[in-house]
Design a protein around this motif. Structure first.
Motif, PDB file in Angstrom:
ATOM      1  N   ILE A 152     -10.372  -5.030   8.069  1.00 27.74           N
ATOM      2  CA  ILE A 152      -9.280  -4.480   7.267  1.00 27.74           C
ATOM      3  C   ILE A 152      -8.671  -5.618   6.454  1.00 27.74           C
ATOM      4  O   ILE A 152      -7.989  -6.497   6.986  1.00 27.74           O
ATOM      5  CB  ILE A 152      -8.219  -3.817   8.157  1.00 27.74           C
ATOM      6  N   ASP A 153      -8.960  -5.591   5.190  1.00 27.66           N
ATOM      7  CA  ASP A 153      -8.489  -6.610   4.245  1.00 27.66           C
ATOM      8  C   ASP A 153      -8.189  -5.886   2.933  1.00 27.66           C
ATOM      9  O   ASP A 153      -9.065  -5.218   2.381  1.00 27.66           O
ATOM     10  CB  ASP A 153      -9.569  -7.680   4.051  1.00 27.66           C
ATOM     11  N   SER A 154      -6.968  -5.991   2.467  1.00 23.15           N
ATOM     12  CA  SER A 154      -6.539  -5.179   1.326  1.00 23.15           C
ATOM     13  C   SER A 154      -7.390  -5.425   0.080  1.00 23.15           C
ATOM     14  O   SER A 154      -7.749  -4.474  -0.631  1.00 23.15           O
ATOM     15  CB  SER A 154      -5.060  -5.429   1.023  1.00 23.15           C
ATOM     16  N   ALA A 155      -7.746  -6.687  -0.185  1.00 24.86           N
ATOM     17  CA  ALA A 155      -8.548  -6.991  -1.371  1.00 24.86           C
ATOM     18  C   ALA A 155      -9.950  -6.406  -1.246  1.00 24.86           C
ATOM     19  O   ALA A 155     -10.493  -5.823  -2.201  1.00 24.86           O
ATOM     20  CB  ALA A 155      -8.618  -8.495  -1.586  1.00 24.86           C
ATOM     21  N   LEU A 156     -10.551  -6.536  -0.062  1.00 27.53           N
ATOM     22  CA  LEU A 156     -11.895  -5.997   0.163  1.00 27.53           C
ATOM     23  C   LEU A 156     -11.899  -4.486   0.045  1.00 27.53           C
ATOM     24  O   LEU A 156     -12.772  -3.905  -0.619  1.00 27.53           O
ATOM     25  CB  LEU A 156     -12.393  -6.416   1.551  1.00 27.53           C
ATOM     26  N   ILE A 157     -10.930  -3.844   0.677  1.00 24.37           N
ATOM     27  CA  ILE A 157     -10.877  -2.385   0.658  1.00 24.37           C
ATOM     28  C   ILE A 157     -10.630  -1.867  -0.761  1.00 24.37           C
ATOM     29  O   ILE A 157     -11.248  -0.882  -1.189  1.00 24.37           O
ATOM     30  CB  ILE A 157      -9.804  -1.876   1.640  1.00 24.37           C
ATOM     31  N   LYS A 158      -9.755  -2.532  -1.487  1.00 22.47           N
ATOM     32  CA  LYS A 158      -9.481  -2.133  -2.873  1.00 22.47           C
ATOM     33  C   LYS A 158     -10.754  -2.209  -3.714  1.00 22.47           C
ATOM     34  O   LYS A 158     -11.054  -1.296  -4.502  1.00 22.47           O
ATOM     35  CB  LYS A 158      -8.396  -3.028  -3.463  1.00 22.47           C
TER      36      LYS A 158
END
Length: 319
Positions: A152-158
């Motif tokens: 769970i990583d905001s940049a990766l998920i985005k």
């Protein structure tokens, strides 16, 4: 789907010299098999012997075989136990699932596989659903190139969601391993990321990790649907404390009308893990929680029926 030591021991058939889990899932086979896609969180590795439960799980391949036989045809593999046997465990787990033709996402053998398999697309009757899977961590056990685990990583998920939208999906589902263990309500971390997922255009969020059931929410506003199941609880495990001895199946239906796909049905079915002794051996079965017929059909004694019914009534009140 977990595999504690007692479950592994229970599945061993000394006459045939092999493990067998078919009876564990059999009471729900008709329900699971009735849908187009049945998705579960595989919270063990299939890393080969020695077969061990907590804290670093490796279950026999027969566990996945039983999943397939009983209708589970998709497994998400990103959770805090993904790296229990490090890179070799991840690679072997995925090889076993591939050999059984069980679709999967969340962990990957290499970057080429991640590029091709990260967005799992499920298609039926002209409806196209995307599935992504992430975990908050791997219990401090690292993975290394070429293997990868979706964290769970905001940049990766985005970035992943932006790429997913290029596939002209009708709906996007995120299966997320998050939250605080044994807590009945979502924590601030879950709520923050759930809002983030909504902003990015995710349609459905299905959660795991707390090992107890957490709330389910549905919002329909401005011709936009957003559904969150914060935690499904335990489908099968050896955890026996109240609230941890069961979970929920969440059943979701999509319907296409005027070239627009809507959620046409959303419902949960509570399930309870029956652990019992018969013929001098411990057995496990996942039962649908409902009718008193199970007292006779599934060998529940009065004490076990009382536990199952308590789980049923408390879970319904909670939800």
């Amino acid at each position: 789907i977990m595999g504690h030591d007692a479950q592994i021991k229970s599945a061993w058939n000394p006459l045939e010299k092999r493990h067998c889990y078919d009876s564990v899932f059999y009471p729900l086979k008709d329900i699971i098999s009735s849908v187009d896609f049945a998705i579960a969180n595989l919270e063990v590795t299939l890393a080969g012997p020695p077969y061990i439960g907590y804290p670093q799980f490796s279950s026999p391949d027969e566990l996945a075989i039983a999943c397939k036989k009983n209708g589970i045809n998709v497994l998400v593999t990103a959770n805090n136990h993904s790296c229990d046997r490090r890179n070799t465990g991840i690679i072997r787990t995925l090889s076993v699932l591939d050999s059984l033709e069980i679709s999967h996402t969340g962990t990957f053998k290499n970057i080429k596989n991640r590029d091709a398999e990260n967005l799992l697309i499920l298609k039926k009757n002209g409806i196209k659903i995307g599935l992504l899977n992430y975990t908050y961590g791997t219990n401090g056990i690292p993975f290394s190139d070429p293997v990868s685990v979706n964290l769970i990583d905001s940049a990766l998920i985005k970035k992943d969601i932006a790429n997913a939208k290029k596939s002209n999906l009708d709906k996007l589902i995120l299966f997320v391993h998050w939250g605080s263990e044994y807590q009945d309500l979502p924590n601030s971390y879950q709520k923050k990321y759930n809002a983030f997922f909504y902003e990015l255009g995710v349609d459905v969020v299905i959660g795991s990790h707390p090992h107890v059931i957490q709330p389910m929410e549905y919002v329909s506003k401005n011709n936009r649907e957003f559904l969150t199941v914060y935690s499904l609880g335990n489908f099968v495990s050896n955890q026996r404390k109240e609230g941890r001895d069961g979970g929920a199946i969440f059943r979701l239906s999509f319907n296409k009308k005027d070239n627009k796909v809507f959620i046409s049905r959303k419902e949960y079915l509570l399930t309870w893990v029956h652990k019992f002794e018969r013929s001098n051996k411990i057995h496990y079965q996942v039962l649908p929680c409902s009718k008193e017929i199970y007292l006779k059909k599934y060998f529940l004694n009065e004490a076990d029926y009382t536990k199952m019914y308590r789980f049923l009534t408390k879970s319904r009140a909670h939800l």
